[in-house]
Design an enzyme around this catalytic site. Structure first.
Site, mmCIF file in Angstrom:
data_model
loop_
_atom_site.group_PDB
_atom_site.id
_atom_site.type_symbol
_atom_site.label_atom_id
_atom_site.label_comp_id
_atom_site.label_asym_id
_atom_site.label_seq_id
_atom_site.Cartn_x
_atom_site.Cartn_y
_atom_site.Cartn_z
ATOM 1 N N TRP A 5 4.843 4.617 0.081
ATOM 2 C CA TRP A 5 3.923 3.472 0.093
ATOM 3 C C TRP A 5 4.422 2.382 -0.867
ATOM 4 O O TRP A 5 4.348 1.192 -0.585
ATOM 5 C CB TRP A 5 2.534 3.978 -0.306
ATOM 6 C CG TRP A 5 1.410 2.996 -0.284
ATOM 7 C CD1 TRP A 5 0.717 2.521 -1.352
ATOM 8 C CD2 TRP A 5 0.808 2.393 0.879
ATOM 9 N NE1 TRP A 5 -0.268 1.660 -0.936
ATOM 10 C CE2 TRP A 5 -0.235 1.565 0.436
ATOM 11 C CE3 TRP A 5 1.073 2.473 2.251
ATOM 12 C CZ2 TRP A 5 -1.046 0.818 1.294
ATOM 13 C CZ3 TRP A 5 0.272 1.726 3.110
ATOM 14 C CH2 TRP A 5 -0.767 0.918 2.639
ATOM 15 N N LYS B 144 1.707 -3.567 -11.703
ATOM 16 C CA LYS B 144 1.781 -4.957 -11.227
ATOM 17 C C LYS B 144 1.320 -5.878 -12.366
ATOM 18 O O LYS B 144 1.944 -6.897 -12.669
ATOM 19 C CB LYS B 144 0.875 -5.167 -10.003
ATOM 20 C CG LYS B 144 1.140 -4.222 -8.813
ATOM 21 C CD LYS B 144 0.162 -4.497 -7.653
ATOM 22 C CE LYS B 144 -0.239 -3.260 -6.840
ATOM 23 N NZ LYS B 144 0.735 -2.720 -5.937
ATOM 24 N N SER C 263 1.107 1.800 -11.100
ATOM 25 C CA SER C 263 0.648 1.275 -9.811
ATOM 26 C C SER C 263 0.032 -0.119 -9.944
ATOM 27 O O SER C 263 0.715 -1.042 -10.364
ATOM 28 C CB SER C 263 -0.316 2.276 -9.185
ATOM 29 O OG SER C 263 -0.212 2.192 -7.790
ATOM 30 N N HIS D 20 2.879 9.964 -5.943
ATOM 31 C CA HIS D 20 2.384 8.791 -6.664
ATOM 32 C C HIS D 20 1.492 9.217 -7.837
ATOM 33 O O HIS D 20 0.378 9.671 -7.650
ATOM 34 C CB HIS D 20 1.570 7.963 -5.659
ATOM 35 C CG HIS D 20 1.065 6.673 -6.197
ATOM 36 N ND1 HIS D 20 1.880 5.604 -6.487
ATOM 37 C CD2 HIS D 20 -0.191 6.250 -6.478
ATOM 38 C CE1 HIS D 20 1.152 4.594 -6.911
ATOM 39 N NE2 HIS D 20 -0.110 4.963 -6.927
#
Ligand code: GCU
Length: 388
Positions: free
Chosen positions: A313, A226, A222, A364
């Site tokens: 999402w 990044k 997550s 997630h």
């Protein structure tokens, strides 16, 4: 009621594929002066530095490379960890600049009974130390499983470098080592700082004879994903970047209107980005980059993008499409991948070296299924590169 309808329409996320919209991605292979990039040499010499700078100035900020001194101290060592299968080490990485020091604590398990040096999975962990316990229940960081697969596993807590907090993020590296960065519009922010931490740990790996520093696999989940991608883009010592459900401002195409948007992410997590990134809220079409370019910066090294089917999402399809769109840069290096145009069925891994992808069932998170795919991918990649 009007106001309510207005705000909910303005801020609501889109989860309807028919409303994801069409978009034109910024060109990967055209330099700012209009020159077509047709060779790996020109990519490395012209286009790659241009794109790195665009991400620096518009999205993540700079990552300073200078410091005065780096020191490594083994604080703890246990040769009989994991029932004798591994050696556990806790290493303090001290980085000094202008007489100020910060310390990044590395947690590391190295398999005992196999030939050294070994490749290593290095996790950017934003969930705290408790999530780096070696226990069979801990699927998020399955130390034993990874050691059994012939890899070392390492991790650090992002708060050693930059706490994940709107204002406190400056409290480690930014206040202590690079205070001038906070004043710059394109100065270092949290995601860049976490990646800086990875690079300092790779500095350590280069001194540990049990670790093969040419085979570092950086894994982030997550927000960590990044950071892993932005770090891998810059530090070419990263052999494989693994993005697990990194979503918006990670692997996902920003221009695709599905799931989290630039508007939401810059409002909720301003400390991850340069302030100017917020100007692209509801205005993604004007971004000079899109995230396929971030994935392309890994070329010719490997990128693995993982997603989860219920994690709308993070937009699984948008993440897959970014990987597909990154392929032309890998081709420049003679790596002619042909990922299917459509996202593969759930739980099926696609490997087109040096690219890989899966979209597993579920929510997630990062779990054992994900890790098994990362290992399979790394096995293939290193074998293929005749490196393992
Ligand atoms: C939030 C954020 C995401 C991020 C995620 C995570 O949901 O909006 O961008 O990836 O947290 O880090 O788990």
């Amino acid at each position: 009621l009007l106001l309510f309808t207005l705000t909910t329409t303005l801020f609501a996320q889109n989860y309807d594929e028919t409303k994801a919209g069409s978009y034109v991605l910024p060109e990967l292979l055209k330099a700012q002066n209009g020159k077509e990039i047709v060779s790996a040499e020109d990519w490395d010499r012209i286009r790659r530095p241009e794109i790195l700078k665009l991400f620096e100035d518009n999205v993540y900020g700079q990552v300073p490379k200078d410091f005065d001194k780096i020191e490594f101290k083994v604080l703890e060592q246990n040769y009989k960890a994991l029932n004798g299968k591994a050696t556990y080490k806790q290493v303090a990485v001290d980085v000094i600049r202008n007489k100020k020091v910060i310390t990044v604590q590395v947690h590391l398990f190295i398999p005992n009974k196999i030939k050294k040096p070994v490749p290593v999975f290095l996790t950017i962990n934003h969930r705290g130390l408790d999530t780096m316990q070696a226990s069979p229940e801990n699927e998020f960081w399955p130390a034993e499983e990874i050691v059994n697969s012939g890899y070392a596993i390492a991790g650090f807590d992002v708060k050693d470098v930059a706490p994940d907090h709107k204002t406190d993020y400056v409290n480690q590296i930014l206040t202590k080592l690079y205070p001038e960065q906070t004043l710059q519009p394109n100065g270092m922010r949290a995601l860049g700082a976490w990646g800086w931490g990875v690079s300092r740990i790779i500095d350590y790996f280069e001194t540990d004879k049990d670790i093969d520093a040419s085979k570092v696999i950086v894994v982030g989940h997550s927000r960590g994903g990044k950071a892993a991608l932005w770090c891998g883009a810059q530090d070419r010592r990263v052999a494989i970047a693994v993005s697990n459900e990194s979503g918006n401002s990670g692997a996902k195409i920003s221009r695709r209107n599905f799931g989290e948007t630039v508007e939401v992410i810059t409002r909720n997590f301003p400390h991850w980005f340069v302030p100017g990134y917020a100007a692209f809220a509801n205005n993604e079409g004007n971004l000079p980059v899109d995230q396929h370019m971030l994935l392309a910066l890994m070329a010719p090294r490997a990128v693995y993008v993982a997603s989860a089917a219920d994690d709308s999402w993070a937009d699984p399809k948008g993440q897959y499409l970014a990987l597909v769109a990154a392929q032309p840069v890998f081709s420049l290096f003679g790596l002619k991948t042909s990922l299917p145009a459509n996202m593969p069925p759930n739980n099926e891994q696609v490997i087109q070296l040096p690219l890989g992808f899966h979209n597993r069932d579920g929510i997630h998170n990062m779990n054992l299924f994900d890790w098994k795919q990362f290992v399979k991918f790394a096995d293939e990649y290193f074998k293929n590169n005749n490196k393992k």
